[in-house]
Scaffold this motif. Structure first.
Motif, mmCIF file in Angstrom:
data_model
loop_
_atom_site.group_PDB
_atom_site.id
_atom_site.type_symbol
_atom_site.label_atom_id
_atom_site.label_comp_id
_atom_site.label_asym_id
_atom_site.label_seq_id
_atom_site.Cartn_x
_atom_site.Cartn_y
_atom_site.Cartn_z
ATOM 1 N N ASP A 40 0.831 -1.356 -0.017
ATOM 2 C CA ASP A 40 0.112 0.035 0.078
ATOM 3 C C ASP A 40 0.939 1.289 -0.042
ATOM 4 O O ASP A 40 1.410 1.569 0.862
ATOM 5 N N LEU B 266 -8.721 -0.046 2.887
ATOM 6 C CA LEU B 266 -8.081 -0.412 1.594
ATOM 7 C C LEU B 266 -7.811 -1.984 1.728
ATOM 8 O O LEU B 266 -7.533 -2.768 0.577
ATOM 9 N N ALA C 69 -5.988 2.598 5.864
ATOM 10 C CA ALA C 69 -5.242 1.551 5.402
ATOM 11 C C ALA C 69 -5.973 0.208 5.553
ATOM 12 O O ALA C 69 -6.318 -0.695 4.982
#
Length: 357
Positions: free
Chosen positions: A176, A294, A291
């Motif tokens: 990420d 996602l 985060a």
């Protein structure tokens, strides 16, 4: 609604904002004028009677409360409860008009609008202010004591990552780009390795980490004070929060690489902000939420990391006391009620009960 405000210096020397609202500008100004008048009438030795406005009693109580050794967070939270929940609704009420019913209805309204946690804190402040009135013989009893209880116990069992989900999350974070730019992967990994609170993780300095011994000492937490900014509070949340934690080998290796990669001076945070200063726990919590979403864990928050540590230790057979010491809880009951409710299936009990076969 119209709003009128000004700044006043109380008798204790502290400058505070005084604000009142009304249906018209004139009404707001009259309410502000009344509030200023009540403030001016109190001093450290003021007499509280049945005819005293509750606002004056509250200010007298807070003036004494803030002179005691209290956490800055507690002072700010209690001041907010006075200014946002208590004084707007009950400030103009005379002490003699306070009743169990009036106070209970107010607390129910706060709970409905803001939740049980904030309502319980409001009840605490109300109880202490009314206690002052009782000590001055302005009340024959504390009406807060007979109000209905406010439960803050979680309505659902605590939810945590499974071991597989935790590994999946750590792997995803390494891909990420946004999380990497925000320095999230190592932060999450360290929280999973320790069970620290987010403010504690933000407050760890390199001098608190002994990589040779594989230990990390929790000795502070980062908080934000209104009008002052971020502050590294020397004492964490409770006395039990001061603790030294043994790190897993993989975390020692990760932090060793981090120390060699970054400028790891003793007084520098292990997880600094982009400017190299203290990291804001609130902003970090928002970064973690991004985060997690996602990664496919929309339900997760930063606190889930602590619950994950508790759940995995519980599943491994560790005692509630051991887990409470790891998390920095004062009482194992807190750990069991709020962190170990996943009802994981274990074969330990079945093996013991095989004796009856």
């Amino acid at each position: 609604m119209f709003r009128s405000r000004c700044y006043v210096r109380d008798f204790d020397g502290v400058v505070r904002e005084c604000e009142r609202t009304g249906r018209s500008r004139a009404a707001a100004e009259r309410a502000l004028s009344t509030a200023l008048r009540d403030r001016a009438r109190i001093d450290a030795h003021a007499e509280v009677t049945a005819d005293t406005k509750f606002a004056a009693v509250a200010e007298l109580w807070f003036a004494d409360f803030q002179r005691k050794d209290r956490s800055p967070n507690t002072l700010q939270a209690y001041r907010d409860r006075l200014d946002k929940q208590i004084l707007p609704a009950l400030g103009s009420v005379r002490v003699r008009e306070l009743s169990v019913g009036l106070v209970d209805r107010h607390l129910r309204a706060v709970e409905a609008k803001h939740g049980a946690g904030l309502a319980k804190q409001t009840k605490t402040v109300l109880g202490q202010v009314c206690g002052l009135a009782v000590r001055h013989d302005a009340l024959t009893g504390n009406p807060v004591r007979d109000t209905s209880p406010i439960s803050t116990k979680p309505k659902k069992a605590p939810r945590a990552f499974t071991e597989e989900q935790g590994l999946q999350l750590l792997a995803f974070l390494t891909y990420d780009d946004q999380a990497i730019a925000r320095d999230i992967p190592a932060f999450v990994a360290t929280m999973l390795a320790t069970g620290m609170r987010i403010g504690e993780a933000c407050g760890v300095l390199w001098r608190s980490v002994d990589l040779d011994a594989g230990k990390l000492t929790v000795e502070a937490t980062v908080i934000r004070l209104k009008g002052q900014g971020l502050w590294r509070k020397p004492e964490p949340k409770t006395a039990s929060s001061n603790r030294t934690l043994k790190l897993p080998d993989w975390c020692v290796a990760m932090l060793s690489l981090r120390r060699d990669t970054f400028e790891a001076t003793p007084e520098r945070p292990v997880f600094p902000s982009p400017r190299g200063m203290l990291r804001d726990p609130s902003n970090t919590a928002a970064d973690l939420k991004d985060a997690f979403q996602l990664a496919g864990f929309e339900w997760a928050t930063s606190h889930v990391l602590r619950k994950t540590v508790a759940s995995l230790l519980d599943a491994s057979g560790r005692s509630a006391r051991d887990i409470a010491d790891q998390l920095g809880h004062a009482r194992p009951s807190i750990t069991m009620d709020r962190y170990m409710g996943r009802k994981t299936v274990t074969s330990h009990n079945a093996k013991v009960l095989e004796a009856f076969g």
